[in-house]
Write an enzyme that holds these catalytic residues in place. Sequence first.
Site, PDB file in Angstrom:
ATOM      1  N   ALA A  77       0.822  -1.129  -0.102  1.00  0.00           N
ATOM      2  CA  ALA A  77      -0.227  -0.018  -0.108  1.00  0.00           C
ATOM      3  C   ALA A  77       0.794   1.138  -0.041  1.00  0.00           C
ATOM      4  O   ALA A  77       2.044   1.108   0.393  1.00  0.00           O
ATOM      5  CB  ALA A  77      -0.893  -0.198   1.334  1.00  0.00           C
ATOM      6  N   GLY A 115      -0.406  -5.450   1.115  1.00  0.00           N
ATOM      7  CA  GLY A 115      -1.354  -5.498   0.134  1.00  0.00           C
ATOM      8  C   GLY A 115      -1.100  -6.127  -1.341  1.00  0.00           C
ATOM      9  O   GLY A 115      -2.336  -6.840  -1.851  1.00  0.00           O
ATOM     10  N   GLU A 118      -1.570 -10.072  -0.631  1.00  0.00           N
ATOM     11  CA  GLU A 118      -2.951 -10.199   0.161  1.00  0.00           C
ATOM     12  C   GLU A 118      -3.566 -10.190  -1.386  1.00  0.00           C
ATOM     13  O   GLU A 118      -4.706 -11.107  -1.349  1.00  0.00           O
ATOM     14  CB  GLU A 118      -3.448  -9.176   0.918  1.00  0.00           C
ATOM     15  CG  GLU A 118      -2.763  -9.187   2.088  1.00  0.00           C
ATOM     16  CD  GLU A 118      -3.560  -8.319   3.333  1.00  0.00           C
ATOM     17  OE1 GLU A 118      -4.234  -8.612   4.288  1.00  0.00           O
ATOM     18  OE2 GLU A 118      -3.092  -7.042   2.917  1.00  0.00           O
ATOM     19  N   GLU A 138       3.434  -5.643   7.791  1.00  0.00           N
ATOM     20  CA  GLU A 138       2.714  -4.498   8.376  1.00  0.00           C
ATOM     21  C   GLU A 138       3.099  -4.378   9.780  1.00  0.00           C
ATOM     22  O   GLU A 138       3.051  -3.362  10.248  1.00  0.00           O
ATOM     23  CB  GLU A 138       1.082  -4.694   8.117  1.00  0.00           C
ATOM     24  CG  GLU A 138       0.735  -4.736   6.815  1.00  0.00           C
ATOM     25  CD  GLU A 138       0.843  -5.769   5.832  1.00  0.00           C
ATOM     26  OE1 GLU A 138       0.355  -5.829   4.858  1.00  0.00           O
ATOM     27  OE2 GLU A 138       1.685  -6.699   6.122  1.00  0.00           O
TER      28      GLU A 138
END
Length: 715
Positions: A77, A115, A118, A138
Site C-alpha cells: 500500500a 497488500g 494479499e 505490516e
Amino acid sequence: MRLHKQRLEGKLMNQAQTVTYAVEDGVALIAVNNPPVNALAAGVREGIMECVMRANADAEVDAIVLLGEGKNFIAGADIRRLGSVRPVSTRKSAATLEASDKPVVAAMHGYALGGGLEHALACHYRIASPDARLGLPEVKLGIIPAGGGTQRLTRIAGPAASLDVILSGRHVGAEEAQRLGIVDAIVDGTDLRTAAIRFARGVASRRPLPRARDSAQGIELTEAEATALDAARKSITKKSRHLKAPAYALECVEAALTRPFDEGVALEEARFAELESSEESKALRYAFFAEREAAKIPGAESTGKAPRIRSAAVIGAGTMGSGIAMSYADAGIPVKVLEVTREALDRGMLRIRDTYAVRVKRGSLSQGEMDARLALIEGVQSYEAIADCDAVVEAVFERIDIKQEIFGRLDAVMKPGALLLTNSSAIDIDIMANATSRPQDVAGAHFFAPANVMKLCEVVRGSKTAPETVANAMKMARDMGKVCAVAGSCDGFAANRSRVPMMTEMMLMLEEGATPEQIDKVMVDFGYPMGPFAVNDISGLDVSYEGRKRRAAANPEYRKLHVPDRLVEMGRKGQKTGAGWYAYHDGDRTPHPDDVVKQVIAQVAAEFGIPQRTFTDEEILHRLLFASVNEACKILEEGKAYRVSDIDVMWLYGFGFPRHRGGLMYWADTVGAQAVWQQVTEWHERYGKRWQPGRLLGEIAAAGGALREAKGASL
C-alpha cells in the site's frame, strides 16, 4: 478445449491509468503499472476490480492473470495514505479477485509485499519468478494485514508459517514460498508473462476453483504447529510487550483456525482500524520515512551515481575491525584485514571464524555460506598489499597519534580516488585528513559495535571532504546492508555527541543515590531491549574511558565521571573481564547486581560530599533523555546534522531506541517542546552549565512548534 484465435485488446487509452487490460489467447491480462514500485495508490484497487469484472463479462476470456509492470508485482500500500479515508479497501479488491467465476493467476516478480501479497493470496493460483520476494511486513509499521492476509495465509501455509511471516515481517524468497505452499510454480528461464498465459490456459477449465476462504476452520493442529503458537505467545509477551500489533496478529491467525472466514476478516478489519490511528503506528511510520530521508545528501545531487566498492581493506583485526571485515564479506565484497603482527592477525582471523561458526551452529548460516564468506577475507601484514583496494577503513584504538600515522601511510600507498575512511567514534575527521595530501578523500565511516550485527553507519563529513566521497561512502555502507546518516565532524559527531549527556546524567545519578539496576529497569520499561548499564558491560567500560581522559585534558571544566573511571582502573571492563557494572558468574552473561559497585558509588559520594536521595522513574527517564534532546538541538544549531530525523535514525539503529517511540526527537514531541525546555531550564538553574538550554530548543518552545520540524544548518 476449443481453440482461441489470439486477440489483443488495446491498453486503456488514458495513459494516466495505473491498471491496464488486454486479452491474449483467451487470457485476460490485468497489469498494475504504477511506478516505481507498483504501490496500491489511489485508483489501483478500483482498476483491478473493474478489470476482473470486465474479464468475467467477456465470453472470449477463459482465465485471468494479475501481474505487475516494471520491476515489481505490487510492493504494498501507499504508506502515506495510512490514516486517511480510502474509497476502496484491499479487503474489497482482494475479495473481488477471489470471487471471480474464472480462474485468476497471480504472476509475481520482484516485490509482492503487504497488500500486494494479499491480492495474490486472494487469487486462485500463484506463480513466481525466482527473484520474487513475498512478505506481510505490516507489523513493522504498527499495523496488521487488513486485506484478509491473516486469514488466507493461515489457511494456505498453516499457522506456524503464517505467524513466522507476519510477526517477523521478513521477505520470503520464491523457493521458500513454494515449500510453504504459497506459490504453485516457479517460472525460470521463461518470460513471466508468457509463462503466466500458458499456466492460466492450463487451469482454465478446472473446477471447483481453489479459494482460500473455503478452507474449513477448526483445523486440527500438529504438535509442531501447537508448539509454534505457544512459542509465539511467549515471545510476544517477552519481546513485544510494548506493542499491540504482534498480539493482534496472533489473535487473527488463531481466528483463522477457529472461526468462519468472514468472522476472521471482520476481526482483522476491526483490529487494523484500531492500530492504524494509534500512536504506536504513527511513530513507526515516522521511523520508516526518516530512514529513507537519511539517505538523501543535500549538495550531492550533482555528483552522479556512486560506484560500487569492489574491494576493501580494514586496518586492525580487533573486535571492530573483525566485525567490519565480516560486514564486507556478508555483502560479497572481498576484503583484506591488515595487522602488523602475525599474532594479532591470527587472533582476528580466529575471531572471525569463530563468529561465523556460532551462526552456523545456530542455523542462521549454512556451512557453505560460511566457507564462501571466509574465502572473501584475507589477512595481510603490509600496507602495500592493500594498495589497489577501492576503500579502506581504519579501525584501531582511539588514539590520535596512531590514527595520524596510519593515514600518512595510507596516503603513500593507496591508489588515487580510494576512499580513506576512519571508524573513529569521536575524533575530528580533519585530524586524519590533514595527515594526507588528499583530504577530499577522507571521511568517517563510524560503524557501531558489533559491526557485523549493528545496522547503523554514521558517515562523517570533514571540512574538506568532497561531496562525492560522502556519497560513495553512503553507497558503500548501504551495499553492506547498513542504514546510513550523515554527520558533521565534531567531538563525538552527531550520534555519540547526542548520547554523551545521557551517559553523563546516568553516571551522576549514581552518585546521587540511584542504582544501575534501577536505571536499567526504567529504560527497559520504556521499551529498550536492555538497560544502558547492561549494554555498557557488553561494549566495554574501557571504550569510553580514553575519550573521557582526552576531554578532561582538553577542558579544565570537564566534569569527570569518577565511578566508571574507578571501575575501569580496578580492571572491571564489563563482560570481557567477568565484571563491570554487574557481575558475571562462570561464563554466564546474565548480569547480577554487585555489592562492589555499590561500594565504589558510596565511596565517591562520600568523598565529594554528594547528598543521597531517591529518584522516581519519570525523573530518571526525563533526566536521561532531556539531556540528549537538548544536545541534539545544539548539534542542529551548529550544522552538524542535516535533519532532526537523521538524529532519530541514529538513535534507532545505533543505540536501540524503542522504534515504537519513533526516535529521540519524535518522542520528545510527544512530551512537548515547551515541557522539555521548562524542565531543562529548571535543571540548568540547579546543576549548572551542562544543562544550559539550546537556542533552537528555546525558539521551538516559544513558538509552540514541533522539534521534528526543525532544520539543521548546512554541514
